[in-house]
Design a protein around this motif. Structure first.
Motif, short mmCIF file in Angstrom:
data_model
loop_
_atom_site.label_atom_id
_atom_site.label_comp_id
_atom_site.label_asym_id
_atom_site.label_seq_id
_atom_site.Cartn_x
_atom_site.Cartn_y
_atom_site.Cartn_z
N ILE B 7 0.83 -1.21 0.00
CA ILE B 7 0.00 0.00 0.00
C ILE B 7 0.86 1.26 0.00
O ILE B 7 0.64 2.19 -0.78
N LEU B 11 0.88 4.22 -2.74
CA LEU B 11 0.67 5.62 -2.40
C LEU B 11 1.82 6.50 -2.85
O LEU B 11 1.62 7.60 -3.37
N ALA B 14 1.53 6.93 -6.49
CA ALA B 14 0.44 7.87 -6.77
C ALA B 14 0.90 9.29 -6.48
O ALA B 14 0.63 10.22 -7.25
N GLY B 15 1.61 9.44 -5.35
CA GLY B 15 2.11 10.77 -4.99
C GLY B 15 3.01 11.34 -6.05
O GLY B 15 2.86 12.50 -6.45
N VAL B 18 0.99 12.34 -9.10
CA VAL B 18 0.30 13.62 -8.89
C VAL B 18 1.29 14.76 -8.99
O VAL B 18 1.04 15.78 -9.63
N PHE B 19 2.45 14.56 -8.35
CA PHE B 19 3.45 15.61 -8.34
C PHE B 19 3.86 15.98 -9.76
O PHE B 19 3.93 17.16 -10.11
#
Lengths: 936, 132
Positions: B7, B11, B14-15, B18-19
């Motif tokens: 997990i 994450l 994903a971070g 997004v960044f």
């Protein structure tokens, strides 16, 4: 300059204030130390107990001192002691009493005090209820109080060339802060006036929003302090059981504070919305999100023992983020990226210390204990509620991290510029779009999780049974939600597939949580608060789609050149001319009138909703207003008005006014630039200019001009004009007037805005009242007391005498012999009385004329013959009808009878408000239940 | 491999994603020269006080024209598609968001930095009150 002994200062306020601050700071430190020693010696009951008592009493002393400080500062503000800079900066003579509280926490010092006040109130309850955790929990309280109090310490320590300033004392004298020439005057207090409260903040929202928001901020310290205590005592179980209600309360209180802020923005400010992803808003949202994440893992840890490390991390971070937000909003680092940060106080380093201190200490302790915080051996079941709640908390944390990163861009810029002065700061081009884009997915995940996780059990107990239930229900929920989503699409535009997903997810969460509530209603209603909170959350998010995404501007002007700007933005503003209805988006909008009350001018805007055959279905009025600066020099703010329906809101706000109404300076400039041309006209004459035919109808000495009535004048004259505009073929009647009060002349011009013409009476018109005596033919009448005479159709009767006559042109002097003659005058229609005065001063006779503006009669009491007992009067009358009318006429004057309006429909905005309220209500209800349970 | 590790891994990815995608939303303040390349930009500058400002609320309530002096000293006309903001003349610094088209900057948003009345250090003395 210190030799001056100043007059009228109340120095005791500063002395009490200074004393309270210093001693309060010391008491907090002492309390912290005592609680620290008590915790260290927790194995030895007697030592721990006595130190705990010292800690407790020191904290009490600290609390009393802080409240004393608040008291004296408030007293000084209440009594306008302008010798204190904080009073001077925040109140003024014209500030209504009800805003003194708002003024108190307008400044940083006052809001720090408010924050400390709440810490003290919370500490009272913590001491009462925390039992064996009192010492370590209160240690954090005491240290936090000391550090926050240091913000208003006002101590200067010599540090190299510069003095290191610690805090800014709110009870510092103005003359110590400033070096203005006015302080050379010992009586300077009689010369200065306070600066007052920013007019934007003068409303009741400013009275309720800050205290509740600060209660929310303050309450985040309790879970932090408990977590810190748990780490310190290396007890990772007991405090978790004891303190869940505090986290629920904190999430509820902080939520209410934020909600009030967004209500304020929506209802009373001209922001035209309730959330703008402004850095100031974001920095209060982040601690809330982390607190909510924390309380979810907290519940997991109580029920199954998992996620304890996460609980620590979340609670530590929630409080640290409150401190970080304090730094963001108060240090000036946000600069031009925020619409509403605090005014700087120059405490940047201290604020950085504030959040890094707690951040570093807290996280280091967590790292130090990390291995000792044991999780159950086995990993969580995939089908357990624990696991998915943990996932939800992680997603919330992820959301908080994203928001913090974006909001901290100015901080990042500052750091980069520190290392590389040539560095160019970065900004987010379109913050609203940027935040919405990512947070949308967070909302989708959270909605879906909250819809499903409720049906799982902690530790996946009874999984076999639950699975059947779940597999039966979830498809039904999905089907229903899909149907409802399709249904709502008839009312709501979803615009893009992402919004479809979000709409579906929120409706799914609402359906499943509602079913859960109904299911549990009969058996354990108290337990369904979680479902209620989730339902509220989903409803709130749905409300943002309906009201945010689907807002429509009624004020869209259909005549803008769309070809240029079609892609950029909709025109939100429209010009409304008084009395001229405008049709837009199914509404007929009319600016009807405006009225001035105190410093607010209210505009009556009428809305008529028309149906397809153009019949009026509904009619209502809204009253947006504009607010003047304290000294009326210009418009300071516009406040909206909103029509609330069950299914939508119609929001209106004046966004601009004609320049001459916006500021006095502009009005003066325009008035000076207007060129009047004088015209001389006789009664019934006509004048032709630029398509206007102006005719003088009557001259009246009883003006009927609307503005004139507001004044009681000594005399006034009005000319009634009939005007025909040949361009538009319209007729108008104007009533320009002129009034006289003592020696001051008041002019009442009249205008036809449509024709751009303004007419005022020439100053020469006033000659009618100043006709010199030598130009008039006075007639003599000699009569006895009680007799009459007649002149020009008027009967004059001498009723008697007044031995103490009063007249504005007569100042009695010692030795005067004065006699007023009481005359009644009548010509059948006009009844009047007059009192001309006969005076003998220094043996010289003189007379004071009585003049009646109504009739134009000039009466002098010219002689007394004591022997014959006869009295002589001189009477003359203005030749009124003979005089010409002087008109000063200006053309092409700017219009002043319009406003620029924004009118927006927020569909189903109540979903947002009601959803938010439900969620917060559920949190507070749960806090109460949990508290009751922990007492048992 | 434990689940929490997976997990956290997801994450973090994903971070990072997004960044990377969010870095498109972020840029420095532009000047008129960069704006000429097209696209929506934020320009920071000062009001050119010697140039005319036009606001005719009677006819175009949604348009306010002024001239902006950017960081490089280039002066161009700006049409703000909003009513004229309050205290505009007093602004020390202006940030406008919009696009350059035909040598005119069409702005949809404005942020001004004003010397706040509530911040000034002068002591106001009684008696300079003007009234309506």
């Amino acid at each position: 300059m210190n030799d001056i002994s100043y007059i009228g200062e109340h120095l005791w306020v500063g002395q009490v204030g200074h004393f309270s601050i210093i001693l309060g700071f010391v008491a907090a430190l002492l309390s912290g130390y005592a609680y620290f020693v008590s915790t260290k010696n927790r194995e030895h009951d007697i030592i721990a107990d006595s130190w705990r008592k010292i800690g407790r009493y020191s904290f009490m002393v600290h609390g009393v001192l802080v409240i004393t400080l608040i008291g004296v500062l408030f007293y000084a503000m209440y009594n306008h002691y302008y010798e204190y800079s904080y009073v001077y900066a925040h109140v003024s003579e014209d500030l209504p009493l009800k805003y003194i509280l708002s003024a108190f926490w307008e400044g940083q010092e006052g809001s720090f005090l408010l924050w400390m006040f709440w810490h003290i109130v919370l500490a009272f309850f913590v001491v009462k209820t925390s039992g064996k955790f009192e010492a370590p929990v209160m240690f954090t309280f005491a240290i936090a109080q000391a550090i926050i109090l240091s913000m208003i310490l006002g101590v200067h320590i010599p540090w190299g060339d510069d003095a290191l300033r610690i805090g800014s004392n709110p009870t510092t004298l103005l003359r110590q802060m400033n070096d203005a020439p006015v302080f050379a005057n010992a009586d300077y207090l009689s010369l200065i006036k306070g600066r007052g409260l920013n007019p934007l903040l003068q409303n009741y929202w400013m009275t309720i929003h800050p205290p509740l928001l600060f209660l929310g901020f303050a309450s985040t310290i309790v879970p932090f302090a408990y977590a810190f205590a748990g780490l310190w005592l290396n007890d990772h179980k007991e405090w978790l059981k004891q303190s869940l209600h505090w986290s629920l309360f904190s999430a509820g209180a902080l939520g209410v504070g934020i909600l009030l802020g967004s209500l304020w923005a929506y209802v009373a400010l001209s922001f035209g919305g309730y959330w703008a992803w402004d850095p100031v808003e974001n920095s209060s949202l982040v601690p809330w999100i982390i607190m909510v994440a924390g309380l979810h893992v907290h519940i997991v840890s109580i029920n199954s023992g998992y996620s304890r490390r996460s609980v620590y991390f979340m609670y530590l971070m929630s409080f640290v983020m409150v401190l970080y937000s304090t730094y963001m909003t108060r240090s000036g680092v946000l600069g031009d990226t925020s619409a509403h940060a605090f005014t700087e106080m120059g405490l940047e380093r201290q604020l950085i210390f504030l959040f890094s201190f707690f951040g570093i200490i807290g996280l280091s302790l967590l790292l130090y204990r990390y291995k000792e915080i044991k999780n159950p051996e086995k990993e969580e079941e995939l089908a357990s509620r624990d696991f998915w709640m943990f996932m939800g908390s992680l997603i919330l944390l992820f959301s908080a991290v994203l928001i913090t990163m974006s909001t901290s861009l100015p901080v990042f810029n500052k750091i980069m510029a520190y290392f590389n002065p040539a560095y160019e700061g970065r900004v987010i081009q379109d913050p609203v779009e940027h935040f919405n884009k990512y947070q949308l997915w967070i909302a989708v995940f959270i909605s879906l999780l909250s819809g499903i996780a409720m049906f799982l059990r902690f530790g996946a107990r009874n999984w076999e049974m639950q699975r059947k239930k779940l597999y039966r229900r979830i498809p039904i929920y999905i089907g229903m939600s899909a149907l409802i989503t399709m249904g709502t699409s008839l009312l709501i535009e979803y615009y893009a597939w992402q919004y479809w997903v979000l709409g579906f997810a929120t409706i799914f969460a609402m359906v499943s949580n509602l079913d859960y509530i109904i299911d549990k209603f009969r058996t354990k209603f108290k337990m369904s608060w979680a479902a209620l909170a989730h339902f509220g959350f989903a409803m709130m998010v749905l409300g943002t789609i309906t009201s945010g995404l689907n807002q429509k501007h009624i004020s869209t002007n259909p005549f803008v050149f769309r070809e240029i700007f079609s892609e950029n933005d909709v025109k939100r503003y429209v010009q409304l001319i008084k009395g001229q209805p405008l049709f837009s988006q199914g509404y007929l909008i009319t600016y009807v009138s405006d009225t001035l009350e105190d410093r607010e001018r209210h505009y009556k805007i009428n809305f008529q909703k028309l149906n397809d055959s153009m019949e009026v279905v509904e009619s209502f009025d809204l009253y947006p207003n504009s607010m003047y600066e304290n000294d009326f020099s210009k418009v300071a703010a516009f406040n909206p008005d909103t029509k609330h329906y069950f299914g939508k809101d119609i929001f209106t706000c004046v966004v601009s006014l004609p320049p001459t109404l916006m500021s006095m300076e502009e009005a003066r400039k325009v008035e000076d630039s207007i060129k009047y041309v004088s015209h001389r006209l006789m009664l019934n004459d006509t004048l032709h200019i630029d398509g206007l035919v102006i005719q003088v109808d009557t001259i009246s000495f009883n003006p009927s001009n609307v503005d004139y009535k507001n004044h009681e004048h000594d005399a006034g004259v009005e000319v009634v004009l009939s005007i025909h505009d040949t361009m538009s073929d319209k007729d108008y009647t104007l009533y320009p007037a002129i009034g006289l009060e003592d020696a001051l002349m008041y002019n009442y011009p009249e205008a036809i805005v449509e024709a751009g013409v303004r007419i005022k009476l020439g100053a020469k018109m006033l000659d009618k009242y100043f006709t010199p005596d030598e130009e008039m033919a006075f007639q003599d009448f000699t009569i006895k007391n009680g007799e009459s005479f007649s002149f020009n159709g008027y009967q004059f009767h001498l009723d008697g005498f007044n031995r103490n006559p009063q007249h504005s042109n007569y100042d009695a002097e010692a030795g005067d012999l004065a006699l007023g003659a009481l005359l009644s005058i009548s010509n059948g229609t006009v009844e009047e009385s007059a009192e001309p005065i006969y005076v003998i001063r220094d043996k010289q006779p003189m007379s004071v004329k009585s003049y009646s503006p109504k009739t134009g009669l000039h009466i002098r009491f010219s002689n007394i013959d004591p022997e014959k007992e006869v009295f002589t009067f001189k009477v003359a009358m203005d030749d009124r009808n003979d005089k010409a009318v002087e008109l000063d006429i200006a053309r092409d004057i700017p219009r002043t009878d319009y406003l620029i309006l924004q009118a927006t429909i927020f569909p189903a905005i109540n979903l947002f408000w009601v959803g938010t309220c439900l969620m917060l209500f559920a949190l507070l209800l749960a806090a109460w239940n949990r508290y009751a349970k922990s007492r048992k | 491999m434990s689940r929490s590790l997976i997990i956290s891994f997801i994450l973090i990815i994903a971070g990072i994603a997004v960044f990377i995608s969010a870095s498109k939303d972020v840029s420095t303040y532009a000047n008129f020269k960069q704006a000429a390349q097209g696209g929506k930009v934020k320009i920071v500058g000062q009001l050119a006080k010697d140039m005319p400002m036009v606001y005719d609320p009677q006819n175009t309530p949604n348009e306010f024209e002024f001239f902006l002096n950017d960081d490089e000293g280039v002066v161009k006309k700006v049409i703000l598609h909003q009513p004229k903001p309050q205290d505009f003349e007093m602004s020390e610094q202006i940030v406008v968001t919009g696009e350059l088209k035909d040598d005119v900057f069409n702005a949809t948003e404005i942020l001004m930095k004003c010397p706040s009345k509530y911040k000034n250090e002068e002591i106001e003395v009684k008696g300079d009150v003007s009234s309506l």
